[in-house]
Structures are given as structure tokens and as C-alpha cells.
Write a protein that holds these residues in place. Sequence first.
Motif, short mmCIF file in Angstrom:
data_model
loop_
_atom_site.label_atom_id
_atom_site.label_comp_id
_atom_site.label_asym_id
_atom_site.label_seq_id
_atom_site.Cartn_x
_atom_site.Cartn_y
_atom_site.Cartn_z
N LYS A 31 0.85 -1.19 0.00
CA LYS A 31 0.00 0.00 0.00
C LYS A 31 0.88 1.24 0.00
O LYS A 31 1.65 1.49 0.94
CB LYS A 31 -0.91 -0.03 1.24
N THR A 33 1.05 5.29 -0.01
CA THR A 33 0.24 6.44 0.36
C THR A 33 0.99 7.71 -0.03
O THR A 33 2.11 7.96 0.44
CB THR A 33 -0.04 6.46 1.87
N SER A 34 0.39 8.51 -0.90
CA SER A 34 1.00 9.77 -1.32
C SER A 34 1.01 10.77 -0.17
O SER A 34 0.11 10.78 0.68
CB SER A 34 0.23 10.36 -2.50
#
Length: 453
Positions: A31, A33-34
Amino acid sequence: SFPVFDLANVEVLRGPQGTLFGRNTPAGVVKLTSAAPRDVWSGYGSASWATYNTVNAEAAVGGPIGGGFSFRASGILQRRDNWITNTSTTGNANRMLEGYTDLAGRFQIAYHSDDFNALLNVHGRDLDGTPRVFRAGAIQQGSNNFSAGFRPDRVALDGYTSQSLTQWGINLKLDYHVDGVGTFYSVTAFEKARVESTGDIDGGNNYTFPPLGLNNALFPVNTGGLTRPEEFSQELRFASDEFGGFRAQGGLYYFNQKLNYAEFNYNFPTTGSRARDLNSFIDHRNSNENYGVFASVEYKATDKLTLRAGGRYSHDDRDDLITDRTPGGSPIIFGLRLPIRTRTNDGEFTWDVSGSYALTPDVNFYARVATGYQGPAIQDRVTFGSVPVVAPKQTTISGEAGFKGATPDQTLRFALDGYYWSTDDLQITAVGGASNSTRLLSAANAVGYGVEA
């Protein structure tokens, strides 16, 4: 395929992760996440320069703009000069090959109040370059040695060579907190791309039998494709506040994908006009619709014992239509009469149960049992005698248990665990064989187990 840059964090979650992340996660989830807009000004920049004028540069900046709003803008540039010279004096391949310019950017604007948050993300990408080269006769037959005259920066190609990608997307994340109840979430997203790639896959410019020696191929092959995916997704989710040691969340998920792509094949010798040289144009119209209903609960039974459980139902509908759009062509290709339509649909309930117990403040025992689901698949190749094939859904059950901890003085950390998994109808891609093609197979069962320390 969007480039990775300006990240807040990366999470690696062991599989299966079917309860909250849905189908196609039997091995787990990575995963990304920006980094999101913040209420303080921040930013960074980095750049590197290397051989063949290879450049990797990225930067980001953001901060508050008043009234509860903030923004963040970030981007990345990756490029390299063409470094391979095409020595062929015939045909239409590029004179210089294997360079590229890849530019991507992302703009985010956020709004924050006491109970409500919104985040709008708009991003795009443009890549222009040439495909990776094939090399005919690079290895001497029956040896591990390069053929005489081989050079990494030289190749001889006579077919068309091109590659480009454009992509853009937008997503909107909303959350609203009701004090003493929980938080409502909505995530809406749309993605669209256009990818073109054409290569001289025989890897040479001289055709002979036997095809031995540098740049010698058995026969000319020049193929390409145009791919246009378009995707929409919507998630609605509710996560409760904690009540007497209980926390819960649940929601709905919807995904719709249209995947249109064309396979091209070109005549030889080429005339310099792709439209005239096109002798095969196979068109694919794929659609995939998926929905899910999910819920999970966590209960802190004691200060030391935490229990978790969850379930999800996922359902897939897939449709594939293959047509022959060759100019003046025949509806029969490789013995198959086109158009051909293939459909499949299926669903699965997946679940997980887990618990952790603090033996001491520094040592935890944990155990987890989970199931995973990979949706039914369609292989729709019709070249070299292939026919469309459907693989049924793939299901997995997995168990893991172990200890993790540290000594009281924190000088030593340790972990010991064992695992087991079993997958039914494992989807496998087989390449080659008597038809020199790609086939989709299902293995009846696959089992893995082990220990690690």
C-alpha cells in the motif's frame, strides 16, 4: 503504472487480505500512500544525472492557503538519451533506440474542519520513447558466448518501432465524523490511459535458414498494440468509535473497468505507410464489473488480549468480445471464425480471524487464519492457434502463528512463526509449448508451508 514519488509511507500487509482489500490479494498488499497537503509549508527536491544523460528528478511543495484549505503539488521527470544505434539501412525502424522521456505530476487540494475533511487528487503522466530492442542471433548456438560482432549499443532492425503512454486520473476522498458514533468515508476515483507500443520482434534484418549468426532471423515479425483502459471505482465505508473495547467498520465497494485494446501485425517489406502495411488488426473489447460488501470487528477483551474478525462478499462479471478489423480482411483467423464472445461471472465470501496476546509488555503471541479470492480470468489470445480460455476463480486459505518481542532492555529483538496455505484452482500462465503460444491453466491445488525465525 503511475510512477512512485512524494510518498508519505509504504505498508506491506501479508496476505490474504480479502476482507478489507477484496479480490486478487491472496499474497497480500503493498500500500503506497501519497504525501497529502498539510497546514504547514513543506517541500523537497532531488535530482541525479548519470550515463547516457539519464536524469531522475522530483520535487514537491505545499502548504496552507487559508480558510481551511491547503495544497500540495509534486512531480517527477525520468529521461535517458537514445543509446543504441540501428545499423540497418532498410526498413522503417528508428535510427536511435531505447531512450525515453517520462513526465508525471500530481496536484492535491485539501479542506479540513473540525468534523469534515476532503481531499481532491488530480494527476497525469506522459511518456514518449522507443520499445526495448530484440536482438536476433546475439548468442552463439550451443554456447554461452556472444556472436561475433555483437555490441550492446548496436542492433539491426527493419520494422516499425514506437512507444508512447498518456494517463490521467482524479479521485475525491471525503470523511465526516459524528462524535460518539464514528466516521463516514467516501472514496471516488476515475482513471484513463492510452498506451501504444510497436516493436520489430524478430530482432534482425536478414532472413535465412538456419537463422544463425548476428542479426539473422528466420522470418520477419513486426507487431504492436494500442491499449485503452478506463476505470471507475466507488467505496462507501463507516468506521465506528470505540465502545467498551469494540471497534467495527463496514461498507460497500463498486468497480467498473473497460479495457479496449488492439493487436497489430505488419507486412514485410514495409512501404513506409503503417496504414498500407497493416495486415492484421484484431480488436478486443473487455469489460469487468465487480462489487463487494465487507465488515470487520475488533474487540479488546482484556488489556492483554485483542481479537479481530471480518468478512467480505465479492462478485465479478466479465465480458470479452474479439473482432477482426483488418482492412479487407477475412473473419477467419488461424482457423477461428470471428467475432468470438466470452463471458464469465462468479463470487466468493472471504473471511479472516486473528488474535494477539501480550505475554509480557515486550513479547506478543499472535495467530491468524484468512481466506482469499482471485476472480475468474479470461485469456483472449487468438494468435498461433490459441483460443479464448476461461480459468475459474482461485481460492486460498492461509494460517499463521508466532511470537514477536524483545528482551526487557531492548537490546535484542526476535520473531518466530510458522505458516501454511492451500490454494485451489491456482491460475497459471504457460508460455511456449508445441503452439509457441501463451495459455491460461488452472492447477487443481497448491500448498505451501514453513517456519521462519
